[in-house]
Scaffold this motif. Structure first.
Motif, PDB file in Angstrom:
ATOM      1  N   ASP A  86       1.316   0.491  -0.410  1.00 40.30           N
ATOM      2  CA  ASP A  86       0.181  -0.108   0.322  1.00 40.30           C
ATOM      3  C   ASP A  86      -0.506   0.932   1.184  1.00 40.30           C
ATOM      4  N   LYS A  87       0.280   1.752   1.865  1.00 32.47           N
ATOM      5  CA  LYS A  87      -0.311   2.767   2.741  1.00 32.47           C
ATOM      6  C   LYS A  87      -1.081   3.796   1.925  1.00 32.47           C
ATOM      7  N   ILE A  88      -0.503   4.201   0.801  1.00 30.23           N
ATOM      8  CA  ILE A  88      -1.186   5.173  -0.063  1.00 30.23           C
ATOM      9  C   ILE A  88      -2.439   4.539  -0.671  1.00 30.23           C
ATOM     10  N   ASN A  89      -2.339   3.244  -1.002  1.00 23.87           N
ATOM     11  CA  ASN A  89      -3.511   2.544  -1.558  1.00 23.87           C
ATOM     12  C   ASN A  89      -4.688   2.591  -0.591  1.00 23.87           C
ATOM     13  N   ARG A  90      -4.388   2.407   0.694  1.00 23.16           N
ATOM     14  CA  ARG A  90      -5.477   2.411   1.692  1.00 23.16           C
ATOM     15  C   ARG A  90      -6.162   3.775   1.748  1.00 23.16           C
ATOM     16  N   TRP A  91      -5.376   4.845   1.745  1.00 26.07           N
ATOM     17  CA  TRP A  91      -5.973   6.183   1.804  1.00 26.07           C
ATOM     18  C   TRP A  91      -6.733   6.515   0.511  1.00 26.07           C
ATOM     19  N   GLU A  92      -6.200   6.098  -0.632  1.00 24.38           N
ATOM     20  CA  GLU A  92      -6.918   6.337  -1.876  1.00 24.38           C
ATOM     21  C   GLU A  92      -8.231   5.546  -1.902  1.00 24.38           C
ATOM     22  N   LEU A  93      -8.237   4.331  -1.334  1.00 25.48           N
ATOM     23  CA  LEU A  93      -9.464   3.520  -1.258  1.00 25.48           C
ATOM     24  C   LEU A  93     -10.501   4.197  -0.381  1.00 25.48           C
ATOM     25  N   HIS A  94     -10.054   4.747   0.774  1.00 28.14           N
ATOM     26  CA  HIS A  94     -10.969   5.495   1.643  1.00 28.14           C
ATOM     27  C   HIS A  94     -11.649   6.619   0.868  1.00 28.14           C
ATOM     28  N   TYR A  95     -10.811   7.355   0.109  1.00 25.70           N
ATOM     29  CA  TYR A  95     -11.361   8.468  -0.646  1.00 25.70           C
ATOM     30  C   TYR A  95     -12.345   7.977  -1.707  1.00 25.70           C
ATOM     31  N   LEU A  96     -12.004   6.904  -2.414  1.00 27.36           N
ATOM     32  CA  LEU A  96     -12.879   6.379  -3.465  1.00 27.36           C
ATOM     33  C   LEU A  96     -14.250   5.969  -2.907  1.00 27.36           C
ATOM     34  N   ILE A  97     -14.238   5.330  -1.746  1.00 25.09           N
ATOM     35  CA  ILE A  97     -15.505   4.883  -1.148  1.00 25.09           C
ATOM     36  C   ILE A  97     -16.405   6.082  -0.861  1.00 25.09           C
ATOM     37  N   GLY A  98     -15.822   7.116  -0.238  1.00 28.18           N
ATOM     38  CA  GLY A  98     -16.627   8.295   0.086  1.00 28.18           C
ATOM     39  C   GLY A  98     -17.112   9.012  -1.149  1.00 28.18           C
ATOM     40  N   ALA A  99     -16.194   9.213  -2.142  1.00 23.43           N
ATOM     41  CA  ALA A  99     -16.563   9.944  -3.352  1.00 23.43           C
ATOM     42  C   ALA A  99     -17.600   9.158  -4.168  1.00 23.43           C
ATOM     43  N   CYS A 100     -17.387   7.850  -4.277  1.00 23.41           N
ATOM     44  CA  CYS A 100     -18.344   7.017  -5.035  1.00 23.41           C
ATOM     45  C   CYS A 100     -19.710   6.973  -4.345  1.00 23.41           C
ATOM     46  N   ALA A 101     -19.716   7.012  -3.031  1.00 25.03           N
ATOM     47  CA  ALA A 101     -20.985   7.012  -2.291  1.00 25.03           C
ATOM     48  C   ALA A 101     -21.793   8.264  -2.636  1.00 25.03           C
ATOM     49  N   ILE A 102     -21.137   9.425  -2.690  1.00 21.92           N
ATOM     50  CA  ILE A 102     -21.827  10.665  -3.061  1.00 21.92           C
ATOM     51  C   ILE A 102     -22.374  10.564  -4.487  1.00 21.92           C
ATOM     52  N   CYS A 103     -21.523  10.080  -5.405  1.00 21.07           N
ATOM     53  CA  CYS A 103     -21.956   9.973  -6.812  1.00 21.07           C
ATOM     54  C   CYS A 103     -23.112   8.973  -6.947  1.00 21.07           C
ATOM     55  N   LEU A 104     -23.031   7.891  -6.179  1.00 22.50           N
ATOM     56  CA  LEU A 104     -24.108   6.899  -6.245  1.00 22.50           C
ATOM     57  C   LEU A 104     -25.421   7.500  -5.728  1.00 22.50           C
ATOM     58  N   LEU A 105     -25.345   8.282  -4.663  1.00 22.53           N
ATOM     59  CA  LEU A 105     -26.541   8.944  -4.132  1.00 22.53           C
ATOM     60  C   LEU A 105     -27.122   9.902  -5.170  1.00 22.53           C
TER      61      LEU A 105
END
Length: 774
Positions: free
Chosen positions: A83-102
């Protein structure tokens, strides 16, 4: 969102993947710079302020991602969970996907909104360049690669389709396999990474287990390569060789270890070459194991196993305990446990070693030493004192010159001393006098002082005829002579002693056969009432007539019977014969039989006496058993118990030879006696010595006051009898004046005549009514 991160990857491996996502942050800064530059160039070309807005969003999103990574660096991962690792991986996905979406929206805006070819080309170029980094940076996360690819591709495809240009649509269609190939490439990299991480993980586990096993094995281990350099070494070796854990030994020659041990005193430097040579023998297979003694009294056993490839494995084992135990066992096998002197088995080895360099005609001697009155020490002071006396005596023996003497304890208080350096046969006199003078004297222990005297027998022979067992036999014979002598403390063996010994052994064999065959005879000495001078009882005495030697006195063969252990058989013979003869006399008089000290130690003596009475059908009150003080002193408690059982059976108990011991009076108060027989030594001088007469009268009066009957032995003159009758103290008298020992038939004849004549008019007749006094 749990379904998004569902995985079977171990949590620690997932953490390493997520750390890979958050690592290599320099690429983020390079990407931000490329994005900002692209937006700025397009803005200069198109003069559209929206591109400056894109630049601002790129900068803001990257800053937020950097802040998130800063927080990740300081997160506590001591307690891992998916669960803890899932939260950090989700944080990373949001930031990385935001860049790709831009990036995708940048292409969409350039292609469809403003339809500027330069803006379209520039935005698509930076997008495709960023897609490469998706694989290179994010392959560790399947979710990141797929979602980032989708976020980047979907706006681009939407823009190409909305342009209604077939060429744009074709280009968009070609982008799809490109992105899919990137995703597949990322999957391949991720699988390779996972396999590598799992292999490393398993290898780490194996290494950890190997290291744990290696450092927890009881033995030390050193693995050498083909150059005799150390490839593996465990903690136990360092501990055994006193090598600090901080000193690196890997890839060093084992020679360095040997020099280190020598320098730090594990073995003398002079021994270094010897140790080096012994180690070389092990490494080259000439020996499989060797034991090295260290300067700190430790023993290390080194075993060598050759490896299939070049090199060897040395196993170090601390065998100090085993060596010491073996040494102790060997010491116990060679030395007496009480005194520390060599035992009889190792004694022979030491003597052989000592006489190796002797000339054939050199004289040697063996002395057998016995401690006089040692039993008295045990009885008086206890066995602990006796053991201490033996130890101190052994210490004195060990103080003799070891180049000339070898001392040994053969058991009990018997010690043996081997002597060499004897000049001639007369010189042994001087040597033995010096030895006895050295060993005798005062011994102190437990606040007690005891003067110890010894007796010794010595046998002398030349070295070429050395036979320790034969010398021991001869020295024993000489010791027997010394103990029999009142003046000699030691005696040297002569051939006549062997002749005497052989004669004694033959006499023993003849005595054994005589007792077995019942060839001994029984005679009876009358016991007379002092008042009426009538016979009231007889004392049974054994006699032996040897076929060749003629009559042999009891004083000669009774000790032999005790020494041989057949005294009980002799006693049984006497009891049966005496009871049978007494019964044949018509129950007119009683009979007295002597018991030895050995008889009273026999638990079956009571049954033996009762069985003799039963078979002869003799009333128990007609039987009296006599015991001496020597029979009592050996084991007073057990003797008292045996006598009480006999008394309970109705048998009379008499203390024979009363007054000859130093503590007889104490027995009168404790033993279950019925009669006291006063020794002849009290009677011998009563005619000429008034004090002797007064002592005899006092003994008889004391015995009567204690309730005992009194028989006085050794009455041999009329004057003695008159004095004894005048006192009126005794009940019965016995002696040659009143009758010599007679056969059973002669006793029966006297009983039939009812009368016997004594010198000076004394008449001895049968008293049939006086048995109560017996």
């Amino acid at each position: 969102m749990t379904w998004l991160f569902k995985t079977n990857i171990p949590v620690d491996v997932r953490l390493s993947f997520v750390r890979a996502l958050y690592g290599n942050r320099e690429t983020l800064w390079f990407g931000l710079a490329a994005h900002l530059l692209t937006c700025a160039v397009i803005y200069l070309k198109t003069d559209d302020i929206v591109f400056l807005g894109f630049a601002g969003f790129f900068a803001l999103t990257t800053s937020i991602r950097m802040l998130d990574m800063y927080v990740f660096d300081r997160a506590d991962f001591s307690k891992l969970s998916h669960d803890k690792i899932n939260r950090w991986e989700l944080h990373y996905l949001i930031g990385a996907c935001a860049i790709c979406l831009l990036l995708g929206l940048l292409c969409f805006y350039s292609t469809y909104i403003i339809s500027d070819s330069f803006a379209e080309l520039a935005s698509l170029a930076v997008l495709l360049a960023s897609v490469v980094s998706i694989v290179g940076r994010n392959y560790a996360s399947r979710n990141a690669v797929v979602m980032m690819s989708v976020c980047a591709l979907m706006p681009v495809l939407a823009g190409f389709v909305l342009t209604n240009s077939i060429f744009h649509i074709i280009i968009g269609a070609l982008l799809v396999p490109y992105f899919l190939s990137n995703i597949q490439m990322a999957n391949g990299l991720r699988q390779s990474l996972f396999a590598a991480v799992m292999n490393e993980r398993r290898l780490s586990t194996v290494v950890s287990r190997f290291d744990t096993a290696l450092n927890n094995m009881p033995q030390g281990l050193v693995m050498l390569d083909g150059r005799a350099a150390i490839a593996v070494v465990n903690k136990q070796v360092r501990d055994m060789l006193n090598i600090s854990q901080n000193i690196s030994l890997l890839n060093r020659s084992f020679e360095v270890v040997l020099r280190y041990c020598s320098k730090h005193g594990l073995f003398p430097r002079a021994e270094l070459d010897n140790v080096r040579m012994r180690i070389a023998d092990l490494l080259e297979g000439r020996r499989q194991r060797d034991v090295f003694q260290f300067g700190d009294e430790r023993y290390i056993e080194v075993m060598c196993n050759q490896r299939r490839e070049e090199g060897a494995v040395l196993i170090f084992d601390d065998v100090t305990g085993r060596i010491e135990a073996e040494a102790q066992i060997q010491h116990m096998a060679r030395y007496d446990g009480l005194t520390g002197l060599p035992n009889r088995f190792y004694f022979e080895t030491l003597v052989r070693s000592l006489t190796t360099g002797n000339k054939p005609d050199d004289l040697v001697a063996l002395a057998v030493i016995d401690l006089n009155h040692f039993k008295h020490v045990n009885d008086t002071y206890g066995h602990h004192a006796g053991d201490e006396l033996l130890r101190q005596f052994a210490e004195r023996m060990a103080g003799l010159d070891p180049q000339r003497f070898v001392a040994s304890r053969f058991g009990g208080d018997e010690f043996v001393l081997f002597i060499q350096g004897i000049k001639n046969r007369a010189h042994i006199n001087t040597v033995m006098d010096e030895v006895i003078s050295f060993l005798c004297g005062v011994y102190e222990f437990a606040s007690q002082q005891i003067y110890l005297d010894i007796s010794a027998g010595v046998a002398v022979d030349v070295t070429k005829n050395l036979d320790l067992r034969g010398l021991h036999v001869n020295a024993d014979l000489a010791l027997y002579e010394a103990k029999s002598s009142e003046h000699d403390r030691w005696v040297a063996f002569v051939e006549a002693m062997d002749t005497k010994y052989r004669s004694r052994q033959k006499l023993k064999n003849d005595l054994r056969e005589a007792v077995r065959a019942g060839n001994l005879t029984v005679v009876y000495q009358p016991i007379v009432s002092l008042n009426s001078l009538r016979i009231v009882a007889v004392e049974a005495l054994s006699r032996w007539h040897h076929p060749q030697l003629g009559p042999i006195g009891p004083a000669d063969y009774i000790p032999l019977a005790e020494e041989m252990g057949i005294i009980t058989e002799l006693t049984q013979f006497m009891l049966r014969r005496a009871c049978e003869d007494c019964a044949s006399w018509g129950h007119k008089i009683g009979v007295s039989v002597n018991l030895s000290a050995i008889d009273l130690k026999n638990t079956g003596i009571v049954d033996m006496v009762v069985d003799a009475l039963k078979k002869a059908q003799l009333p128990s009150y007609l039987l009296e058993v006599e015991v001496t003080e020597s029979a009592i002193i050996s084991d007073r408690v057990k003797t008292c118990e045996m006598l009480q059982k006999l008394k309970n059976s109705g048998i009379n108990i008499a203390l024979d030879d009363f007054g000859t011991g130093y503590s007889s009076l104490s027995y009168l108060n404790t033993l279950p006696l019925t009669k006291v027989k006063v020794d002849r030594s009290f009677v011998r001088d009563i005619v000429t010595d008034r004090r002797a007469f007064m002592l005899l009268r006092g003994v008889t009066q004391l015995s009567h006051e204690l309730g005992f009957g009194v028989t006085i032995e050794g009455v041999e003159t009329e004057e003695q009898l008159k004095l004894i009758r005048g006192t009126g103290g005794a009940d019965l008298v016995q002696g040659f004046l009143l009758g010599a020992p007679l056969s059973a038939a002669e006793i029966n004849k006297q009983l039939e005549q009812s009368l016997t004549i004594i010198p000076k008019g004394y008449k001895v007749s049968v008293e049939t009514d006086g048995l109560s006094s017996f």
